[in-house]
Motif scaffolding. Structure first.
Motif, PDB file in Angstrom:
ATOM      1  N   VAL A  77       0.847  -1.193   0.000  1.00  0.00           N
ATOM      2  CA  VAL A  77       0.000   0.000   0.000  1.00  0.00           C
ATOM      3  C   VAL A  77       0.882   1.242   0.000  1.00  0.00           C
ATOM      4  O   VAL A  77       1.874   1.319   0.731  1.00  0.00           O
ATOM      5  N   GLN A  78       0.507   2.226  -0.791  1.00  0.00           N
ATOM      6  CA  GLN A  78       1.343   3.419  -0.929  1.00  0.00           C
ATOM      7  C   GLN A  78       1.399   4.241   0.351  1.00  0.00           C
ATOM      8  O   GLN A  78       2.447   4.775   0.703  1.00  0.00           O
ATOM      9  N   ASP A  79       0.289   4.344   1.072  1.00  0.00           N
ATOM     10  CA  ASP A  79       0.220   5.155   2.292  1.00  0.00           C
ATOM     11  C   ASP A  79      -0.208   4.245   3.445  1.00  0.00           C
ATOM     12  O   ASP A  79      -1.393   4.041   3.689  1.00  0.00           O
ATOM     13  N   THR A  80       0.763   3.706   4.167  1.00  0.00           N
ATOM     14  CA  THR A  80       0.499   2.720   5.206  1.00  0.00           C
ATOM     15  C   THR A  80      -0.386   3.276   6.316  1.00  0.00           C
ATOM     16  O   THR A  80      -1.364   2.632   6.724  1.00  0.00           O
ATOM     17  N   GLU A  81      -0.056   4.463   6.825  1.00  0.00           N
ATOM     18  CA  GLU A  81      -0.816   5.008   7.948  1.00  0.00           C
ATOM     19  C   GLU A  81      -2.258   5.343   7.551  1.00  0.00           C
ATOM     20  O   GLU A  81      -3.191   5.113   8.335  1.00  0.00           O
ATOM     21  N   ARG A  82      -2.426   5.832   6.354  1.00  0.00           N
ATOM     22  CA  ARG A  82      -3.794   6.128   5.903  1.00  0.00           C
ATOM     23  C   ARG A  82      -4.615   4.841   5.802  1.00  0.00           C
ATOM     24  O   ARG A  82      -5.793   4.819   6.180  1.00  0.00           O
ATOM     25  N   ALA A  83      -3.999   3.777   5.298  1.00  0.00           N
ATOM     26  CA  ALA A  83      -4.701   2.495   5.206  1.00  0.00           C
ATOM     27  C   ALA A  83      -5.085   1.983   6.591  1.00  0.00           C
ATOM     28  O   ALA A  83      -6.207   1.500   6.803  1.00  0.00           O
ATOM     29  N   LEU A  84      -4.177   2.100   7.542  1.00  0.00           N
ATOM     30  CA  LEU A  84      -4.478   1.658   8.902  1.00  0.00           C
ATOM     31  C   LEU A  84      -5.590   2.502   9.527  1.00  0.00           C
ATOM     32  O   LEU A  84      -6.412   1.984  10.291  1.00  0.00           O
ATOM     33  N   SER A  85      -5.627   3.781   9.196  1.00  0.00           N
ATOM     34  CA  SER A  85      -6.698   4.647   9.687  1.00  0.00           C
ATOM     35  C   SER A  85      -8.042   4.254   9.079  1.00  0.00           C
ATOM     36  O   SER A  85      -9.082   4.281   9.752  1.00  0.00           O
ATOM     37  N   GLU A  86      -8.039   3.869   7.813  1.00  0.00           N
ATOM     38  CA  GLU A  86      -9.254   3.401   7.160  1.00  0.00           C
ATOM     39  C   GLU A  86      -9.744   2.088   7.791  1.00  0.00           C
ATOM     40  O   GLU A  86     -10.945   1.881   7.987  1.00  0.00           O
ATOM     41  N   MET A  87      -8.817   1.214   8.109  1.00  0.00           N
ATOM     42  CA  MET A  87      -9.187  -0.032   8.782  1.00  0.00           C
ATOM     43  C   MET A  87      -9.822   0.260  10.135  1.00  0.00           C
ATOM     44  O   MET A  87     -10.805  -0.383  10.530  1.00  0.00           O
ATOM     45  N   LEU A  88      -9.272   1.243  10.833  1.00  0.00           N
ATOM     46  CA  LEU A  88      -9.839   1.650  12.121  1.00  0.00           C
ATOM     47  C   LEU A  88     -11.248   2.194  11.932  1.00  0.00           C
ATOM     48  O   LEU A  88     -12.159   1.872  12.715  1.00  0.00           O
ATOM     49  N   ARG A  89     -11.451   2.991  10.907  1.00  0.00           N
ATOM     50  CA  ARG A  89     -12.757   3.596  10.655  1.00  0.00           C
ATOM     51  C   ARG A  89     -13.849   2.548  10.467  1.00  0.00           C
ATOM     52  O   ARG A  89     -14.968   2.696  10.989  1.00  0.00           O
ATOM     53  N   VAL A  90     -13.562   1.486   9.727  1.00  0.00           N
ATOM     54  CA  VAL A  90     -14.608   0.504   9.397  1.00  0.00           C
ATOM     55  C   VAL A  90     -14.779  -0.564  10.480  1.00  0.00           C
ATOM     56  O   VAL A  90     -15.652  -1.420  10.364  1.00  0.00           O
ATOM     57  N   LYS A 137       0.169   5.041  15.825  1.00  0.00           N
ATOM     58  CA  LYS A 137      -0.047   6.407  15.357  1.00  0.00           C
ATOM     59  C   LYS A 137      -1.351   6.533  14.575  1.00  0.00           C
ATOM     60  O   LYS A 137      -1.956   7.605  14.533  1.00  0.00           O
ATOM     61  N   ALA A 138      -1.778   5.422  13.957  1.00  0.00           N
ATOM     62  CA  ALA A 138      -3.027   5.446  13.183  1.00  0.00           C
ATOM     63  C   ALA A 138      -4.253   5.409  14.081  1.00  0.00           C
ATOM     64  O   ALA A 138      -5.380   5.521  13.586  1.00  0.00           O
ATOM     65  N   GLY A 139      -4.054   5.250  15.399  1.00  0.00           N
ATOM     66  CA  GLY A 139      -5.172   5.303  16.333  1.00  0.00           C
ATOM     67  C   GLY A 139      -5.547   3.992  16.988  1.00  0.00           C
ATOM     68  O   GLY A 139      -6.440   3.948  17.838  1.00  0.00           O
ATOM     69  N   TRP A 140      -4.860   2.909  16.629  1.00  0.00           N
ATOM     70  CA  TRP A 140      -5.134   1.620  17.250  1.00  0.00           C
ATOM     71  C   TRP A 140      -4.520   1.561  18.642  1.00  0.00           C
ATOM     72  O   TRP A 140      -3.512   2.222  18.915  1.00  0.00           O
TER      73      TRP A 140
END
Length: 231
Positions: A125-138, A206-209
């Motif tokens: 994935v190009q943006d690791t932290e953004r992907a982890l944040s999206e996983m947190l969101r869902v 850092k992504a919120g987990w």
């Protein structure tokens, strides 16, 4: 497109995986020297899917990684941005639910999954932290994340042998078994450039987990990270 570059442009990565879809599972088993079954078992135990729970399997490819969660009675979604991989998966495992989606812009509502897991896909994935944040969101409050990814061997002699295998033996073996050996040159390079266990744990936090923890598999060649969303 035979291989992606390390800047991981989504269209390049998707095209690369489209090109290896038919033989992807077989090639991985050969290149991992039979260790994939051990790693999948560890993921299955960490996710601990229960009947009636909703599990999102990201970078699911052909759905092989999703099948254990479905067998446990969970309501599963196999999500990937390679349409070629999804087409092969739908043909082989028609009972699974497949969805096309980018990990950095997931096509799901907030808080709908009890567990989100990604095996050997976060690295692409190009943006690791953004992907982890999206996983947190869902993920539902109190839900869990399981990431299985290549990492850094913890024993120096093993680390030396492993790097030698990645850069020399792996591409040579891929030439024999893969429809696109160049894709596995990218694989080797992306593993070398990937953060080690502690660095990835920090990015997940850092992504919120919360309650981020990891354990090594196969001497640290692979690491299993787990985390939770706050209630």
């Amino acid at each position: 497109m035979s291989r992606a570059s390390l800047d991981k442009q989504p269209h390049e990565v998707a095209a690369m995986f489209d090109g290896v879809a038919e033989r992807y599972d077989l090639t991985n088993d050969v290149l991992a020297l039979g260790q994939t079954r051990l790693w999948r078992r560890a993921v299955r135990q960490a996710v601990d899917a229960k009947p009636g729970q909703r599990v999102l399997d990201l970078a699911a490819g052909t759905g092989t990684s999703t099948q254990p969660f479905h067998a446990a009675g969970a309501d599963t979604v196999s999500c990937d941005f390679s349409l070629g991989m999804l087409q092969v998966g739908k043909r082989r495992l028609p009972h699974l639910t497949f969805a096309a989606g980018d990990a950095t812009r997931l096509p799901f509502r907030d808080g709908v999954f009890d567990a989100v897991t990604i095996s050997f896909g976060l690295r692409n994935v190009q943006d690791t932290e953004r992907a982890l944040s999206e996983m947190l969101r869902v993920t539902k409050p109190g839900g869990r994340l399981v990431v299985c990814e290549f990492s850094r061997p913890t024993i120096a002699p093993l680390r030396t042998v492993y790097i030698e295998y990645l850069m020399k033996a792996l591409p040579a073996v891929a030439t024999k078994v893969s429809s696109n050996p160049d894709a596995y040159v990218y694989l080797a390079e992306s593993i070398r450039a990937w953060p080690d266990q502690r660095e990835l744990a920090s990015v997940i936090g850092k992504a919120g987990w919360r309650r981020v923890a990891h354990r090594n598999l196969t001497g640290g060649i692979v690491a299993l990270h787990r985390a939770y969303k706050e209630d």
